[in-house]
Design a protein around this motif. Structure first.
Motif, PDB file in Angstrom:
ATOM      1  N   CYS A   1      39.934  35.484  47.022  1.00 15.02           N
ATOM      2  CA  CYS A   1      39.651  36.931  46.417  1.00 15.02           C
ATOM      3  C   CYS A   1      38.518  37.551  47.348  1.00 15.02           C
ATOM      4  O   CYS A   1      38.690  38.752  47.601  1.00 15.02           O
TER       5      CYS A   1
ATOM      6  N   CYS B   1      37.762  29.199  45.385  1.00  6.92           N
ATOM      7  CA  CYS B   1      38.438  28.891  46.835  1.00  6.92           C
ATOM      8  C   CYS B   1      38.180  30.132  47.735  1.00  6.92           C
ATOM      9  O   CYS B   1      38.233  29.796  49.016  1.00  6.92           O
ATOM     10  N   GLY B   2      37.647  31.182  47.230  1.00  8.25           N
ATOM     11  CA  GLY B   2      37.337  32.114  48.153  1.00  8.25           C
ATOM     12  C   GLY B   2      38.403  33.288  48.540  1.00  8.25           C
ATOM     13  O   GLY B   2      37.947  34.135  49.334  1.00  8.25           O
TER      14      GLY B   2
ATOM     15  N   CYS C   1      38.329  29.463  37.463  1.00 10.12           N
ATOM     16  CA  CYS C   1      38.360  29.658  38.948  1.00 10.12           C
ATOM     17  C   CYS C   1      37.631  28.682  39.920  1.00 10.12           C
ATOM     18  O   CYS C   1      36.851  27.791  39.227  1.00 10.12           O
TER      19      CYS C   1
ATOM     20  N   CYS D   1      44.628  36.061  44.053  1.00 10.74           N
ATOM     21  CA  CYS D   1      44.094  34.855  43.339  1.00 10.74           C
ATOM     22  C   CYS D   1      45.159  33.834  42.860  1.00 10.74           C
ATOM     23  O   CYS D   1      46.166  34.119  42.192  1.00 10.74           O
TER      24      CYS D   1
HETATM   25  S1  SF4 Z   1      40.830  33.605  44.471  1.00 11.77           S
HETATM   26 FE1  SF4 Z   1      38.594  34.083  43.622  1.00 11.77          FE
HETATM   27  S2  SF4 Z   1      38.785  34.107  41.248  1.00 11.77           S
HETATM   28 FE2  SF4 Z   1      40.831  33.245  42.117  1.00 11.77          FE
HETATM   29  S3  SF4 Z   1      40.254  31.231  42.095  1.00 11.77           S
HETATM   30 FE3  SF4 Z   1      39.787  31.780  44.285  1.00 11.77          FE
HETATM   31  S4  SF4 Z   1      37.428  32.250  44.132  1.00 11.77           S
HETATM   32 FE4  SF4 Z   1      38.379  32.211  42.092  1.00 11.77          FE
END
Ligand code: SF4
Ligand code: HEM
Ligand code: SF4
Ligand code: FES
Lengths: 262, 217
Positions: free
Chosen positions: A157, A154-155, A151, A218
Protein backbone atom coordinates in the motif's frame (compact mmCIF):
# COMPACT_ATOMS: atom_id res chain seq x y z
CA UNK A 1 -1.38 -25.76 -22.98
CA UNK A 2 1.58 -24.44 -21.14
CA UNK A 3 3.13 -21.10 -21.93
CA UNK A 4 6.73 -20.04 -21.93
CA UNK A 5 6.89 -17.05 -19.63
CA UNK A 6 9.21 -14.17 -20.31
CA UNK A 7 10.10 -12.76 -16.90
CA UNK A 8 11.99 -9.50 -16.92
CA UNK A 9 13.63 -8.65 -13.62
CA UNK A 10 15.22 -5.49 -12.31
CA UNK A 11 18.84 -6.17 -11.36
CA UNK A 12 21.01 -3.94 -9.24
CA UNK A 13 23.29 -4.45 -6.30
CA UNK A 14 23.78 -1.14 -4.52
CA UNK A 15 26.73 -2.56 -2.55
CA UNK A 16 28.70 -3.40 -5.68
CA UNK A 17 30.26 -0.28 -7.24
CA UNK A 18 30.42 -2.02 -10.60
CA UNK A 19 26.75 -2.91 -10.65
CA UNK A 20 24.56 -0.91 -13.04
CA UNK A 21 20.77 -0.97 -12.69
CA UNK A 22 19.34 -2.90 -15.65
CA UNK A 23 16.57 -5.30 -16.65
CA UNK A 24 17.39 -8.95 -17.24
CA UNK A 25 15.19 -11.45 -19.07
CA UNK A 26 14.56 -15.02 -17.94
CA UNK A 27 12.39 -17.69 -19.54
CA UNK A 28 10.42 -20.25 -17.57
CA UNK A 29 7.94 -22.92 -18.65
CA UNK A 30 4.64 -22.35 -16.94
CA UNK A 31 2.77 -25.17 -15.26
CA UNK A 32 -0.56 -25.49 -13.48
CA UNK A 33 -1.19 -23.19 -10.54
CA UNK A 34 2.32 -21.77 -10.72
CA UNK A 35 2.87 -18.69 -8.60
CA UNK A 36 5.49 -16.02 -9.13
CA UNK A 37 7.13 -17.38 -6.00
CA UNK A 38 7.67 -20.70 -7.78
CA UNK A 39 8.80 -19.07 -11.01
CA UNK A 40 11.41 -16.94 -9.24
CA UNK A 41 12.71 -19.92 -7.31
CA UNK A 42 13.07 -21.90 -10.53
CA UNK A 43 15.09 -19.03 -11.95
CA UNK A 44 17.30 -18.83 -8.88
CA UNK A 45 17.79 -22.61 -8.69
CA UNK A 46 18.39 -23.28 -12.35
CA UNK A 47 19.49 -20.09 -14.05
CA UNK A 48 21.00 -17.48 -11.76
CA UNK A 49 21.85 -18.12 -8.10
CA UNK A 50 22.73 -14.46 -7.56
CA UNK A 51 19.13 -13.25 -8.01
CA UNK A 52 17.97 -11.55 -4.81
CA UNK A 53 14.37 -11.63 -3.63
CA UNK A 54 12.63 -12.27 -0.32
CA UNK A 55 10.32 -15.08 0.68
CA UNK A 56 9.43 -16.81 3.85
CA UNK A 57 5.93 -18.19 4.27
CA UNK A 58 4.95 -18.48 0.56
CA UNK A 59 1.35 -18.22 1.78
CA UNK A 60 0.62 -14.51 2.02
CA UNK A 61 1.30 -14.36 5.74
CA UNK A 62 4.79 -13.02 6.36
CA UNK A 63 4.65 -10.03 4.02
CA UNK A 64 8.19 -10.36 2.72
CA UNK A 65 7.58 -11.01 -0.98
CA UNK A 66 6.06 -7.67 -1.99
CA UNK A 67 7.25 -6.45 -5.40
CA UNK A 68 5.99 -4.46 -8.35
CA UNK A 69 4.37 -6.91 -10.75
CA UNK A 70 3.64 -5.38 -14.17
CA UNK A 71 3.35 -1.97 -12.54
CA UNK A 72 1.27 -2.90 -9.52
CA UNK A 73 2.65 -3.70 -6.08
CA UNK A 74 1.60 -7.17 -4.95
CA UNK A 75 2.75 -10.35 -3.22
CA UNK A 76 4.68 -12.72 -5.46
CA UNK A 77 3.53 -15.78 -3.52
CA UNK A 78 -0.07 -14.65 -3.80
CA UNK A 79 0.06 -14.06 -7.56
CA UNK A 80 -0.64 -16.89 -9.95
CA UNK A 81 1.15 -16.65 -13.26
CA UNK A 82 -2.01 -17.65 -15.12
CA UNK A 83 -3.53 -14.31 -14.11
CA UNK A 84 -0.66 -12.51 -15.83
CA UNK A 85 0.32 -12.08 -19.49
CA UNK A 86 3.27 -14.06 -20.97
CA UNK A 87 5.53 -11.11 -20.39
CA UNK A 88 5.98 -10.32 -16.70
CA UNK A 89 8.01 -7.32 -15.55
CA UNK A 90 9.22 -7.26 -11.95
CA UNK A 91 10.59 -4.31 -10.01
CA UNK A 92 11.45 -3.87 -6.33
CA UNK A 93 8.92 -1.93 -4.26
CA UNK A 94 9.61 1.80 -4.45
CA UNK A 95 9.78 4.00 -1.31
CA UNK A 96 11.69 1.33 0.64
CA UNK A 97 15.46 0.99 0.75
CA UNK A 98 16.77 -1.31 -1.93
CA UNK A 99 18.81 -4.25 -0.66
CA UNK A 100 19.40 -5.70 -4.11
CA UNK A 101 17.40 -6.77 -7.19
CA UNK A 102 13.84 -7.37 -5.92
CA UNK A 103 14.69 -7.32 -2.25
CA UNK A 104 13.85 -4.23 -0.19
CA UNK A 105 14.02 -3.34 3.49
CA UNK A 106 10.46 -2.82 4.68
CA UNK A 107 11.34 -3.54 8.31
CA UNK A 108 13.16 -0.29 9.02
CA UNK A 109 10.31 1.71 7.47
CA UNK A 110 7.62 -0.07 9.49
CA UNK A 111 9.58 0.16 12.70
CA UNK A 112 9.96 3.89 12.27
CA UNK A 113 6.26 4.30 11.40
CA UNK A 114 5.24 2.20 14.39
CA UNK A 115 7.30 4.37 16.69
CA UNK A 116 5.89 7.56 15.21
CA UNK A 117 2.25 6.49 15.62
CA UNK A 118 3.07 4.88 18.98
CA UNK A 119 1.59 1.58 17.92
CA UNK A 120 1.03 0.13 21.34
CA UNK A 121 -1.75 0.22 23.93
CA UNK A 122 -1.56 3.38 26.05
CA UNK A 123 -3.10 3.60 29.49
CA UNK A 124 -2.49 5.15 32.87
CA UNK A 125 -2.63 1.93 34.89
CA UNK A 126 -0.19 1.93 37.75
CA UNK A 127 1.05 -1.52 36.98
CA UNK A 128 0.34 -4.56 34.90
CA UNK A 129 -0.88 -7.60 36.78
CA UNK A 130 0.12 -10.63 34.74
CA UNK A 131 -2.01 -12.91 36.92
CA UNK A 132 -5.26 -10.99 36.54
CA UNK A 133 -7.89 -12.39 34.20
CA UNK A 134 -7.90 -10.65 30.84
CA UNK A 135 -10.60 -8.03 30.45
CA UNK A 136 -13.47 -9.36 28.38
CA UNK A 137 -14.44 -7.90 25.04
CA UNK A 138 -17.51 -8.27 22.82
CA UNK A 139 -16.88 -10.74 20.05
CA UNK A 140 -17.99 -8.29 17.34
CA UNK A 141 -15.53 -5.71 18.56
CA UNK A 142 -12.75 -8.27 18.75
CA UNK A 143 -13.51 -9.21 15.16
CA UNK A 144 -13.44 -5.61 14.04
CA UNK A 145 -10.06 -5.11 15.67
CA UNK A 146 -8.77 -8.32 14.18
CA UNK A 147 -9.91 -7.23 10.76
CA UNK A 148 -7.35 -4.39 10.95
CA UNK A 149 -4.74 -6.46 12.74
CA UNK A 150 -4.53 -8.74 9.71
CA UNK A 151 -2.11 -6.32 8.02
CA UNK A 152 1.09 -8.24 7.23
CA UNK A 153 3.24 -5.12 6.74
CA UNK A 154 4.13 -6.09 3.20
CA UNK A 155 4.42 -2.43 2.19
CA UNK A 156 2.40 -2.77 -1.02
CA UNK A 157 0.00 0.00 0.00
CA UNK A 158 2.89 2.35 0.69
CA UNK A 159 4.51 1.66 -2.67
CA UNK A 160 1.16 2.16 -4.40
CA UNK A 161 0.66 5.56 -2.76
CA UNK A 162 1.47 8.63 -4.84
CA UNK A 163 1.74 10.73 -1.70
CA UNK A 164 4.25 8.36 -0.11
CA UNK A 165 6.36 8.46 -3.26
CA UNK A 166 6.39 12.25 -3.36
CA UNK A 167 6.84 12.79 0.37
CA UNK A 168 9.21 10.59 2.27
CA UNK A 169 7.69 11.26 5.69
CA UNK A 170 4.12 10.24 4.79
CA UNK A 171 2.94 7.50 7.14
CA UNK A 172 0.82 5.67 4.59
CA UNK A 173 -2.49 3.88 4.79
CA UNK A 174 -1.09 0.96 6.76
CA UNK A 175 -0.07 3.24 9.66
CA UNK A 176 -3.38 5.08 9.65
CA UNK A 177 -5.29 1.79 9.68
CA UNK A 178 -3.03 0.75 12.53
CA UNK A 179 -4.02 3.80 14.55
CA UNK A 180 -7.66 3.02 13.68
CA UNK A 181 -7.09 -0.38 15.23
CA UNK A 182 -6.05 1.24 18.52
CA UNK A 183 -8.90 3.74 18.26
CA UNK A 184 -11.29 0.77 18.22
CA UNK A 185 -9.58 -0.97 21.11
CA UNK A 186 -11.07 0.04 24.49
CA UNK A 187 -7.83 -0.99 26.21
CA UNK A 188 -6.07 1.89 24.47
CA UNK A 189 -7.07 4.88 26.53
CA UNK A 190 -5.80 7.56 24.18
CA UNK A 191 -8.32 10.32 23.48
CA UNK A 192 -8.93 12.09 20.19
CA UNK A 193 -6.36 14.75 20.95
CA UNK A 194 -3.75 12.06 21.55
CA UNK A 195 -4.49 10.50 18.18
CA UNK A 196 -4.52 13.95 16.60
CA UNK A 197 -0.99 14.47 17.88
CA UNK A 198 0.32 11.43 16.03
CA UNK A 199 -1.62 11.48 12.75
CA UNK A 200 -3.48 14.82 12.65
CA UNK A 201 -0.95 16.30 10.25
CA UNK A 202 0.35 16.27 6.69
CA UNK A 203 2.34 13.14 7.46
CA UNK A 204 -0.84 11.38 8.56
CA UNK A 205 -4.53 11.57 7.66
CA UNK A 206 -4.43 15.07 6.17
CA UNK A 207 -1.58 14.17 3.85
CA UNK A 208 -3.62 11.43 2.21
CA UNK A 209 -5.07 12.61 -1.08
CA UNK A 210 -7.66 9.90 -1.48
CA UNK A 211 -6.10 8.33 -4.55
CA UNK A 212 -6.87 4.83 -3.29
CA UNK A 213 -3.84 3.13 -4.77
CA UNK A 214 -3.49 1.55 -1.32
CA UNK A 215 -7.03 0.19 -1.28
CA UNK A 216 -6.71 -1.23 -4.77
CA UNK A 217 -3.49 -3.17 -4.19
CA UNK A 218 -3.68 -4.41 -0.60
CA UNK A 219 -3.32 -8.20 -0.94
CA UNK A 220 -5.04 -8.76 2.40
CA UNK A 221 -8.00 -6.56 1.50
CA UNK A 222 -7.67 -4.51 4.65
CA UNK A 223 -10.50 -1.92 4.50
CA UNK A 224 -8.04 0.94 4.02
CA UNK A 225 -10.37 3.32 2.18
CA UNK A 226 -13.06 3.14 4.87
CA UNK A 227 -10.58 3.49 7.73
CA UNK A 228 -8.83 6.46 6.12
CA UNK A 229 -12.22 8.16 5.80
CA UNK A 230 -13.26 7.39 9.36
CA UNK A 231 -10.00 8.61 10.87
CA UNK A 232 -9.76 11.72 8.72
CA UNK A 233 -13.32 12.72 9.51
CA UNK A 234 -12.89 12.06 13.22
CA UNK A 235 -9.70 14.15 13.41
CA UNK A 236 -10.99 16.92 11.14
CA UNK A 237 -14.03 17.27 13.39
CA UNK A 238 -11.73 17.28 16.39
CA UNK A 239 -9.76 20.18 14.91
CA UNK A 240 -12.84 22.40 14.53
CA UNK A 241 -14.38 21.63 17.91
CA UNK A 242 -15.33 24.91 19.53
CA UNK A 243 -15.64 26.58 16.12
CA UNK A 244 -18.62 24.77 14.66
CA UNK A 245 -21.70 24.24 16.86
CA UNK A 246 -21.77 20.92 18.72
CA UNK A 247 -24.98 19.72 17.12
CA UNK A 248 -23.59 20.07 13.60
CA UNK A 249 -20.46 18.17 14.61
CA UNK A 250 -22.41 15.34 16.17
CA UNK A 251 -24.48 14.99 13.07
CA UNK A 252 -21.38 14.78 10.90
CA UNK A 253 -19.73 12.31 13.22
CA UNK A 254 -22.54 9.79 13.09
CA UNK A 255 -22.71 9.12 9.43
CA UNK A 256 -21.56 5.95 7.75
CA UNK A 257 -19.19 5.29 10.60
CA UNK A 258 -18.81 1.80 11.96
CA UNK A 259 -17.38 2.98 15.27
CA UNK A 260 -20.81 4.00 16.50
CA UNK A 261 -21.48 1.38 19.12
CA UNK A 262 -18.57 2.16 21.42
CA UNK B 1 -2.05 33.65 24.44
CA UNK B 2 0.03 30.77 25.72
CA UNK B 3 3.44 29.29 25.05
CA UNK B 4 2.23 27.85 21.74
CA UNK B 5 1.77 31.39 20.39
CA UNK B 6 5.48 32.03 20.62
CA UNK B 7 7.25 28.78 20.02
CA UNK B 8 6.94 25.72 17.85
CA UNK B 9 8.16 23.64 20.77
CA UNK B 10 4.69 23.79 22.30
CA UNK B 11 1.69 22.54 20.34
CA UNK B 12 -1.78 23.96 20.55
CA UNK B 13 -4.37 21.24 21.04
CA UNK B 14 -6.44 20.43 18.00
CA UNK B 15 -5.34 23.41 15.97
CA UNK B 16 -3.34 23.26 12.82
CA UNK B 17 -3.46 21.16 9.71
CA UNK B 18 -6.91 19.73 10.47
CA UNK B 19 -8.45 23.16 10.20
CA UNK B 20 -6.67 23.85 6.94
CA UNK B 21 -7.97 20.56 5.61
CA UNK B 22 -11.52 21.42 6.63
CA UNK B 23 -11.19 24.85 5.02
CA UNK B 24 -9.84 23.32 1.83
CA UNK B 25 -12.78 20.95 1.76
CA UNK B 26 -15.27 23.75 2.45
CA UNK B 27 -13.74 25.98 -0.22
CA UNK B 28 -14.08 23.04 -2.61
CA UNK B 29 -17.70 22.37 -1.69
CA UNK B 30 -18.64 26.05 -2.03
CA UNK B 31 -16.97 26.21 -5.44
CA UNK B 32 -18.78 23.07 -6.58
CA UNK B 33 -22.10 24.61 -5.60
CA UNK B 34 -21.11 27.88 -7.24
CA UNK B 35 -20.07 26.25 -10.49
CA UNK B 36 -23.32 24.32 -10.78
CA UNK B 37 -25.41 27.38 -9.94
CA UNK B 38 -23.41 29.43 -12.45
CA UNK B 39 -24.00 26.86 -15.16
CA UNK B 40 -27.74 26.82 -14.46
CA UNK B 41 -27.93 30.61 -14.64
CA UNK B 42 -26.01 30.92 -17.88
CA UNK B 43 -27.75 28.01 -19.55
CA UNK B 44 -31.06 29.74 -18.95
CA UNK B 45 -30.29 31.28 -22.35
CA UNK B 46 -31.21 27.90 -23.79
CA UNK B 47 -34.77 28.47 -22.63
CA UNK B 48 -34.81 32.07 -23.74
CA UNK B 49 -32.39 35.03 -23.84
CA UNK B 50 -35.08 37.05 -22.10
CA UNK B 51 -34.98 34.70 -19.12
CA UNK B 52 -31.21 35.02 -18.93
CA UNK B 53 -31.46 38.82 -19.07
CA UNK B 54 -34.06 38.79 -16.32
CA UNK B 55 -31.87 36.63 -14.09
CA UNK B 56 -28.86 38.86 -14.75
CA UNK B 57 -30.97 41.95 -14.02
CA UNK B 58 -32.08 40.40 -10.73
CA UNK B 59 -28.51 39.69 -9.67
CA UNK B 60 -27.40 43.20 -10.55
CA UNK B 61 -30.24 45.24 -9.02
CA UNK B 62 -29.77 43.30 -5.78
CA UNK B 63 -25.99 43.93 -6.11
CA UNK B 64 -25.38 40.20 -5.83
CA UNK B 65 -23.24 40.22 -8.95
CA UNK B 66 -21.22 43.29 -7.93
CA UNK B 67 -20.54 41.94 -4.45
CA UNK B 68 -20.76 38.20 -5.10
CA UNK B 69 -18.43 38.30 -8.10
CA UNK B 70 -15.38 39.57 -6.24
CA UNK B 71 -16.27 37.31 -3.30
CA UNK B 72 -16.13 34.29 -5.59
CA UNK B 73 -12.80 35.63 -6.81
CA UNK B 74 -11.55 35.70 -3.23
CA UNK B 75 -12.93 32.22 -2.63
CA UNK B 76 -11.05 30.92 -5.65
CA UNK B 77 -7.89 32.59 -4.40
CA UNK B 78 -8.33 31.12 -0.91
CA UNK B 79 -8.95 27.72 -2.46
CA UNK B 80 -5.82 28.11 -4.53
CA UNK B 81 -3.75 28.88 -1.43
CA UNK B 82 -5.15 25.92 0.47
CA UNK B 83 -5.00 23.37 -2.33
CA UNK B 84 -1.58 24.53 -3.48
CA UNK B 85 -0.18 23.01 -0.26
CA UNK B 86 -0.70 19.65 -1.91
CA UNK B 87 0.65 20.45 -5.35
CA UNK B 88 3.95 18.91 -6.47
CA UNK B 89 5.86 22.20 -6.70
CA UNK B 90 9.28 20.60 -6.49
CA UNK B 91 10.52 19.05 -9.72
CA UNK B 92 11.43 15.97 -7.74
CA UNK B 93 7.83 15.58 -6.55
CA UNK B 94 6.34 15.98 -10.01
CA UNK B 95 8.88 13.55 -11.37
CA UNK B 96 8.04 10.98 -8.68
CA UNK B 97 4.31 11.37 -9.15
CA UNK B 98 4.37 11.13 -12.94
CA UNK B 99 6.61 8.04 -12.83
CA UNK B 100 4.29 6.60 -10.23
CA UNK B 101 1.19 7.20 -12.36
CA UNK B 102 2.82 5.61 -15.38
CA UNK B 103 3.91 2.61 -13.32
CA UNK B 104 0.56 2.03 -11.63
CA UNK B 105 -1.79 2.54 -14.61
CA UNK B 106 -4.39 3.25 -11.96
CA UNK B 107 -7.27 5.60 -12.73
CA UNK B 108 -7.64 7.41 -9.42
CA UNK B 109 -3.92 8.19 -9.38
CA UNK B 110 -4.12 9.76 -12.84
CA UNK B 111 -7.18 11.74 -11.76
CA UNK B 112 -5.09 13.67 -9.29
CA UNK B 113 -2.62 14.71 -11.98
CA UNK B 114 -5.58 15.81 -14.08
CA UNK B 115 -6.80 17.88 -11.18
CA UNK B 116 -3.42 19.54 -10.67
CA UNK B 117 -3.01 20.23 -14.39
CA UNK B 118 -6.48 21.69 -14.86
CA UNK B 119 -5.98 23.78 -11.71
CA UNK B 120 -3.10 25.78 -13.16
CA UNK B 121 -4.97 26.62 -16.33
CA UNK B 122 -8.12 27.48 -14.41
CA UNK B 123 -6.15 29.86 -12.22
CA UNK B 124 -5.30 32.00 -15.23
CA UNK B 125 -8.45 31.47 -17.28
CA UNK B 126 -11.03 31.92 -14.51
CA UNK B 127 -9.35 35.17 -13.50
CA UNK B 128 -9.44 36.41 -17.09
CA UNK B 129 -13.07 35.40 -17.53
CA UNK B 130 -14.16 37.07 -14.31
CA UNK B 131 -12.31 40.26 -15.15
CA UNK B 132 -13.87 40.51 -18.58
CA UNK B 133 -17.41 39.89 -17.36
CA UNK B 134 -17.34 41.91 -14.16
CA UNK B 135 -15.71 45.00 -15.69
CA UNK B 136 -18.41 45.06 -18.37
CA UNK B 137 -21.66 44.91 -16.40
CA UNK B 138 -24.57 44.61 -16.94
CA UNK B 139 -24.60 41.01 -18.14
CA UNK B 140 -26.90 40.50 -21.10
CA UNK B 141 -27.42 37.64 -23.50
CA UNK B 142 -26.60 39.96 -26.39
CA UNK B 143 -23.24 40.98 -24.96
CA UNK B 144 -22.29 37.40 -24.16
CA UNK B 145 -23.29 36.32 -27.65
CA UNK B 146 -21.26 39.15 -29.17
CA UNK B 147 -18.19 38.05 -27.22
CA UNK B 148 -18.50 34.48 -28.34
CA UNK B 149 -19.18 35.44 -31.94
CA UNK B 150 -16.16 37.75 -31.96
CA UNK B 151 -14.04 34.65 -32.47
CA UNK B 152 -11.27 34.76 -29.87
CA UNK B 153 -13.51 33.97 -26.93
CA UNK B 154 -15.07 30.83 -28.36
CA UNK B 155 -11.91 28.68 -28.14
CA UNK B 156 -11.24 30.21 -24.73
CA UNK B 157 -14.56 28.97 -23.39
CA UNK B 158 -14.31 25.66 -25.22
CA UNK B 159 -11.17 25.04 -23.18
CA UNK B 160 -12.26 26.54 -19.85
CA UNK B 161 -15.57 24.65 -19.76
CA UNK B 162 -14.22 21.08 -19.73
CA UNK B 163 -11.25 22.09 -17.57
CA UNK B 164 -13.54 23.47 -14.88
CA UNK B 165 -15.98 20.56 -15.05
CA UNK B 166 -13.21 17.97 -14.91
CA UNK B 167 -11.53 19.72 -12.00
CA UNK B 168 -14.77 20.00 -10.07
CA UNK B 169 -16.00 16.50 -10.93
CA UNK B 170 -12.78 14.94 -9.64
CA UNK B 171 -12.90 17.25 -6.62
CA UNK B 172 -16.42 16.10 -5.77
CA UNK B 173 -15.40 12.46 -5.91
CA UNK B 174 -12.24 12.98 -3.90
CA UNK B 175 -13.87 15.01 -1.15
CA UNK B 176 -16.29 12.09 -0.77
CA UNK B 177 -13.42 9.60 -0.56
CA UNK B 178 -11.26 11.64 1.78
CA UNK B 179 -14.03 12.27 4.25
CA UNK B 180 -15.36 8.76 4.20
CA UNK B 181 -18.70 9.42 2.49
CA UNK B 182 -17.64 7.41 -0.51
CA UNK B 183 -16.85 3.99 0.90
CA UNK B 184 -15.64 0.71 -0.50
CA UNK B 185 -19.30 -0.30 -0.84
CA UNK B 186 -20.51 2.63 -2.93
CA UNK B 187 -17.32 3.72 -4.70
CA UNK B 188 -18.27 2.24 -8.09
CA UNK B 189 -21.64 3.93 -7.97
CA UNK B 190 -20.09 7.31 -7.22
CA UNK B 191 -17.51 6.89 -9.96
CA UNK B 192 -20.33 6.39 -12.41
CA UNK B 193 -22.22 9.35 -10.96
CA UNK B 194 -19.10 11.49 -11.32
CA UNK B 195 -18.76 10.53 -14.99
CA UNK B 196 -22.42 11.23 -15.73
CA UNK B 197 -22.23 14.55 -13.94
CA UNK B 198 -19.12 15.64 -15.79
CA UNK B 199 -20.58 14.53 -19.09
CA UNK B 200 -23.93 16.15 -18.34
CA UNK B 201 -22.50 19.50 -17.32
CA UNK B 202 -20.08 19.66 -20.21
CA UNK B 203 -22.98 18.92 -22.57
CA UNK B 204 -25.17 21.67 -21.09
CA UNK B 205 -22.22 24.05 -21.25
CA UNK B 206 -21.53 23.20 -24.89
CA UNK B 207 -25.18 23.63 -25.83
CA UNK B 208 -25.11 27.04 -24.14
CA UNK B 209 -22.02 28.07 -26.11
CA UNK B 210 -23.63 26.91 -29.35
CA UNK B 211 -26.76 28.88 -28.51
CA UNK B 212 -24.66 32.03 -27.98
CA UNK B 213 -22.81 31.38 -31.21
CA UNK B 214 -26.03 31.40 -33.22
CA UNK B 215 -27.95 33.99 -31.21
CA UNK B 216 -28.74 36.95 -33.45
CA UNK B 217 -27.71 40.13 -31.72
S1 SF4 C 1 -0.85 -3.60 1.57
FE1 SF4 C 1 -0.54 -2.33 3.39
S2 SF4 C 1 -2.36 -2.63 4.65
FE2 SF4 C 1 -2.32 -4.28 3.14
S3 SF4 C 1 -1.28 -5.94 4.18
FE3 SF4 C 1 0.29 -4.83 3.04
S4 SF4 C 1 1.12 -3.31 4.49
FE4 SF4 C 1 -0.82 -4.09 5.34
C1 HEM D 1 -7.73 29.03 -9.17
C2 HEM D 1 -7.05 28.02 -9.47
C3 HEM D 1 -7.22 26.68 -8.82
C4 HEM D 1 -6.21 25.92 -8.36
C5 HEM D 1 -4.73 26.23 -8.43
C6 HEM D 1 -6.80 24.72 -7.81
C7 HEM D 1 -6.05 23.68 -7.28
C8 HEM D 1 -6.58 22.54 -6.75
C9 HEM D 1 -5.84 21.40 -6.32
C10 HEM D 1 -4.32 21.23 -6.41
C11 HEM D 1 -6.70 20.51 -5.81
C12 HEM D 1 -6.34 19.15 -5.22
C13 HEM D 1 -6.13 19.29 -3.76
C14 HEM D 1 -5.72 18.01 -3.09
O1 HEM D 1 -5.16 17.15 -3.74
O2 HEM D 1 -5.99 17.89 -1.88
C15 HEM D 1 -8.02 21.08 -5.91
C16 HEM D 1 -9.17 20.51 -5.47
C17 HEM D 1 -10.43 20.99 -5.74
N1 HEM D 1 -10.76 22.11 -6.51
FE1 HEM D 1 -9.47 23.45 -7.21
N2 HEM D 1 -8.15 24.78 -7.93
C18 HEM D 1 -8.46 25.97 -8.56
C19 HEM D 1 -9.72 26.46 -8.89
C20 HEM D 1 -10.88 25.77 -8.60
C21 HEM D 1 -12.19 26.25 -9.00
C22 HEM D 1 -12.46 27.53 -9.77
C23 HEM D 1 -13.08 25.31 -8.54
C24 HEM D 1 -14.57 25.26 -8.67
C25 HEM D 1 -15.30 26.11 -9.31
C26 HEM D 1 -12.33 24.29 -7.84
C27 HEM D 1 -12.86 23.18 -7.21
C28 HEM D 1 -12.14 22.22 -6.53
C29 HEM D 1 -12.70 21.16 -5.75
C30 HEM D 1 -14.16 20.91 -5.51
C31 HEM D 1 -11.62 20.41 -5.23
C32 HEM D 1 -11.67 19.23 -4.26
C33 HEM D 1 -11.36 19.81 -2.92
C34 HEM D 1 -10.52 18.92 -2.04
O3 HEM D 1 -9.95 17.95 -2.53
O4 HEM D 1 -10.45 19.25 -0.84
N3 HEM D 1 -10.99 24.59 -7.91
N4 HEM D 1 -7.91 22.32 -6.51
S1 SF4 E 1 -5.74 6.91 -0.39
FE1 SF4 E 1 -4.21 8.08 0.75
S2 SF4 E 1 -2.89 6.55 1.68
FE2 SF4 E 1 -4.06 5.52 0.06
S3 SF4 E 1 -2.75 5.61 -1.75
FE3 SF4 E 1 -4.06 7.39 -1.75
S4 SF4 E 1 -2.94 9.06 -0.79
FE4 SF4 E 1 -1.96 7.11 -0.27
S1 FES F 1 6.29 -15.23 1.10
FE1 FES F 1 5.23 -14.57 2.92
S2 FES F 1 3.80 -13.21 2.07
FE2 FES F 1 4.69 -13.98 0.29
Amino acid sequence: MSRRLHIEVFRYNPLDPNSEPHMQSFYVNEYDSMTLFIALNIIRDEQDPTLQFDFCCRAGICGSCGMVINGRPGLACHTQTRDLPDHIVLHPLPVFKLIGDLSVDTGTWFRDAGARIEAWVHNDHEQFDPKAEEVRMENDLANEIFELDRCIECGCCVSACGTARMREDFLGATSIARVARFYLDPRDERNEENYYQVIGNDQGVFGCMGLLGCEDVCPKHIPLQDQLGIMRRMLAIHSVKGILPKRVLEKLQHKGCCHESH
Amino acid sequence: MDASTLTLHVRKNGAGVGRLDVMQMLSGVLLIVFLWAHLMLVSSVLISPKLMNAIAWFFETTYMAQVGGPLIGLLIFAHFLLAARKMPWRAQETNAFVKHSVMMHHKDTWLWLAQVGTALLILVMAATHMWVVLTDLPITAAKSAARIQSGTWLPFYLILLPLAEIHVGIGFYRIGVKYGYITKANRKWYQRLENYMMGGFITIGLLTLIRFLFLTV
